[in-house]
Design a protein around this motif. Structure first.
Motif, PDB file in Angstrom:
ATOM      1  N   ARG A   1      -1.770  29.445  14.651  1.00 10.38           N
ATOM      2  CA  ARG A   1      -2.656  29.501  15.814  1.00 10.38           C
ATOM      3  C   ARG A   1      -4.078  29.100  15.450  1.00 10.38           C
ATOM      4  N   ASN A   2      -4.616  29.689  14.381  1.00 15.65           N
ATOM      5  CA  ASN A   2      -5.992  29.375  14.001  1.00 15.65           C
ATOM      6  C   ASN A   2      -6.152  27.925  13.582  1.00 15.65           C
ATOM      7  N   ALA A   3      -5.166  27.390  12.874  1.00 20.91           N
ATOM      8  CA  ALA A   3      -5.229  25.978  12.480  1.00 20.91           C
ATOM      9  C   ALA A   3      -5.228  25.090  13.723  1.00 20.91           C
ATOM     10  N   LEU A   4      -4.344  25.405  14.684  1.00 21.62           N
ATOM     11  CA  LEU A   4      -4.295  24.625  15.922  1.00 21.62           C
ATOM     12  C   LEU A   4      -5.602  24.738  16.710  1.00 21.62           C
ATOM     13  N   VAL A   5      -6.121  25.949  16.815  1.00 20.20           N
ATOM     14  CA  VAL A   5      -7.362  26.159  17.565  1.00 20.20           C
ATOM     15  C   VAL A   5      -8.504  25.388  16.918  1.00 20.20           C
ATOM     16  N   ASN A   6      -8.669  25.539  15.605  1.00 21.78           N
ATOM     17  CA  ASN A   6      -9.761  24.850  14.929  1.00 21.78           C
ATOM     18  C   ASN A   6      -9.637  23.342  15.060  1.00 21.78           C
ATOM     19  N   CYS A   7      -8.428  22.827  14.841  1.00 17.58           N
ATOM     20  CA  CYS A   7      -8.220  21.371  14.957  1.00 17.58           C
ATOM     21  C   CYS A   7      -8.486  20.900  16.385  1.00 17.58           C
ATOM     22  N   ALA A   8      -7.913  21.604  17.334  1.00 17.81           N
ATOM     23  CA  ALA A   8      -8.073  21.190  18.732  1.00 17.81           C
ATOM     24  C   ALA A   8      -9.541  21.231  19.148  1.00 17.81           C
ATOM     25  N   GLU A   9     -10.253  22.279  18.756  1.00 17.78           N
ATOM     26  CA  GLU A   9     -11.667  22.382  19.125  1.00 17.78           C
ATOM     27  C   GLU A   9     -12.483  21.244  18.522  1.00 17.78           C
ATOM     28  N   LEU A  10     -12.367  21.071  17.227  1.00 20.21           N
ATOM     29  CA  LEU A  10     -13.181  20.069  16.542  1.00 20.21           C
ATOM     30  C   LEU A  10     -12.855  18.648  16.985  1.00 20.21           C
ATOM     31  N   VAL A  11     -11.568  18.332  17.014  1.00 21.79           N
ATOM     32  CA  VAL A  11     -11.165  16.961  17.317  1.00 21.79           C
ATOM     33  C   VAL A  11     -11.388  16.620  18.785  1.00 21.79           C
ATOM     34  N   THR A  12     -10.984  17.509  19.707  1.00 23.89           N
ATOM     35  CA  THR A  12     -11.156  17.163  21.120  1.00 23.89           C
ATOM     36  C   THR A  12     -12.627  17.130  21.518  1.00 23.89           C
ATOM     37  N   TYR A  13     -13.452  17.995  20.936  1.00 24.05           N
ATOM     38  CA  TYR A  13     -14.886  17.936  21.234  1.00 24.05           C
ATOM     39  C   TYR A  13     -15.434  16.563  20.855  1.00 24.05           C
ATOM     40  N   ASP A  14     -15.147  16.138  19.638  1.00 24.12           N
ATOM     41  CA  ASP A  14     -15.651  14.840  19.180  1.00 24.12           C
ATOM     42  C   ASP A  14     -15.087  13.685  20.002  1.00 24.12           C
ATOM     43  N   LEU A  15     -13.797  13.739  20.318  1.00 20.94           N
ATOM     44  CA  LEU A  15     -13.186  12.655  21.098  1.00 20.94           C
ATOM     45  C   LEU A  15     -13.784  12.572  22.505  1.00 20.94           C
ATOM     46  N   ILE A  16     -13.954  13.718  23.152  1.00 18.31           N
ATOM     47  CA  ILE A  16     -14.522  13.733  24.506  1.00 18.31           C
ATOM     48  C   ILE A  16     -15.971  13.245  24.474  1.00 18.31           C
ATOM     49  N   LYS A  17     -16.738  13.768  23.526  1.00 20.35           N
ATOM     50  CA  LYS A  17     -18.140  13.364  23.411  1.00 20.35           C
ATOM     51  C   LYS A  17     -18.253  11.862  23.122  1.00 20.35           C
ATOM     52  N   ASP A  18     -17.448  11.372  22.180  1.00 24.21           N
ATOM     53  CA  ASP A  18     -17.470   9.940  21.847  1.00 24.21           C
ATOM     54  C   ASP A  18     -17.126   9.080  23.057  1.00 24.21           C
ATOM     55  N   ALA A  19     -16.121   9.505  23.851  1.00 23.92           N
ATOM     56  CA  ALA A  19     -15.730   8.733  25.041  1.00 23.92           C
ATOM     57  C   ALA A  19     -16.840   8.739  26.088  1.00 23.92           C
ATOM     58  N   LEU A  20     -17.458   9.904  26.293  1.00 25.97           N
ATOM     59  CA  LEU A  20     -18.556   9.981  27.269  1.00 25.97           C
ATOM     60  C   LEU A  20     -19.712   9.065  26.876  1.00 25.97           C
ATOM     61  N   LEU A  21     -20.001   9.007  25.594  1.00 23.97           N
ATOM     62  CA  LEU A  21     -21.097   8.159  25.117  1.00 23.97           C
ATOM     63  C   LEU A  21     -20.698   6.681  25.101  1.00 23.97           C
ATOM     64  N   LYS A  22     -19.475   6.387  24.662  1.00 27.56           N
ATOM     65  CA  LYS A  22     -19.013   5.001  24.560  1.00 27.56           C
ATOM     66  C   LYS A  22     -19.006   4.296  25.913  1.00 27.56           C
ATOM     67  N   TYR A  23     -18.558   5.011  26.937  1.00 29.84           N
ATOM     68  CA  TYR A  23     -18.461   4.408  28.276  1.00 29.84           C
ATOM     69  C   TYR A  23     -19.713   4.664  29.120  1.00 29.84           C
ATOM     70  N   ASN A  24     -20.776   5.107  28.469  1.00 31.93           N
ATOM     71  CA  ASN A  24     -22.067   5.355  29.127  1.00 31.93           C
ATOM     72  C   ASN A  24     -21.967   6.271  30.345  1.00 31.93           C
ATOM     73  N   LEU A  25     -21.057   7.244  30.264  1.00 28.64           N
ATOM     74  CA  LEU A  25     -20.922   8.218  31.346  1.00 28.64           C
ATOM     75  C   LEU A  25     -22.022   9.283  31.250  1.00 28.64           C
ATOM     76  N   MET A  26     -22.482   9.531  30.027  1.00 32.10           N
ATOM     77  CA  MET A  26     -23.541  10.512  29.784  1.00 32.10           C
ATOM     78  C   MET A  26     -24.315  10.055  28.561  1.00 32.10           C
TER      79      MET A  26
END
Length: 194
Positions: free
Chosen positions: A70-95
């Protein structure tokens, strides 16, 4: 992404290896509040002593494998999805790289993390709360749940879980980004010629 996944898995596993008894006591206290009759534990120290006396010291580490997962999944999901979402928002100039972007990315990471981690979280909690011998293992607990209650059983408590993980991610990542920005500004002023 690979190094982020490895970092998330490693830190999650190490944290559980040290803090598992605390999690077992927390889960048992939460279950105690729902049971009728007298309290099983009179306090935190009494819970540690009672569990160790009735189940042996190994009882304090009951559910370690699903908790590490559970902790491995939570840590991975938090770190990776945060970066992926942030990168997509910046890449497509949404924010732009500012507080609303950090908030949105963190909120999205909390939602994704809840979807990914809920099944393991539910099994972990149920297994830790089970009577000695009720389940042969965490896998047996999961299979029993699936057989008796169906796949939706793995998402019981989704809303409170999401509210907890979503708010945690917002606080953690927004604070991290603000501290990172402040440190970079401080470093810039230290390195600037006088």
């Amino acid at each position: 992404i690979g190094s982020r996944l490895l970092a998330g898995c490693t830190t999650g596993a190490m944290a559980v290896a040290v803090a598992q008894p605390t999690d077992v006591v927390k889960v048992r206290f939460q279950a105690q509040a729902r049971t009728e009759g007298g309290k099983r534990y009179q306090g935190t120290l009494d819970a540690y002593k009672t569990i160790a006396r009735e189940e042996g010291v190994r009882g304090l580490w009951k559910g370690t494998s699903p908790n590490i997962t559970r902790n491995a999944l939570v840590n991975c999901a938090e770190l990776v999805t945060y970066d992926l979402i942030k990168d997509a928002l910046l890449k497509y100039n949404l924010m732009t790289d500012n507080l609303p972007c950090h908030f949105t990315s963190a909120f999205g990471a909390g939602f994704c993390t809840t979807i990914i981690a809920s099944p393991v979280d539910v099994v972990k909690t149920r297994y830790m709360n089970s009577a000695p011998g009720q389940y042969g293992s965490a896998v047996n607990c999961a299979l029993t749940m699936l057989r008796k209650e169906g796949p939706l059983a793995f998402y019981k408590g989704f809303t409170p879980s999401f509210l907890r993980l979503g708010s945690w991610n917002v606080v953690m990542f927004v604070t991290y980004e603000q501290l990172k920005r402040a440190m970079m500004a401080a470093r810039g002023s230290w390195e600037a010629p006088s």
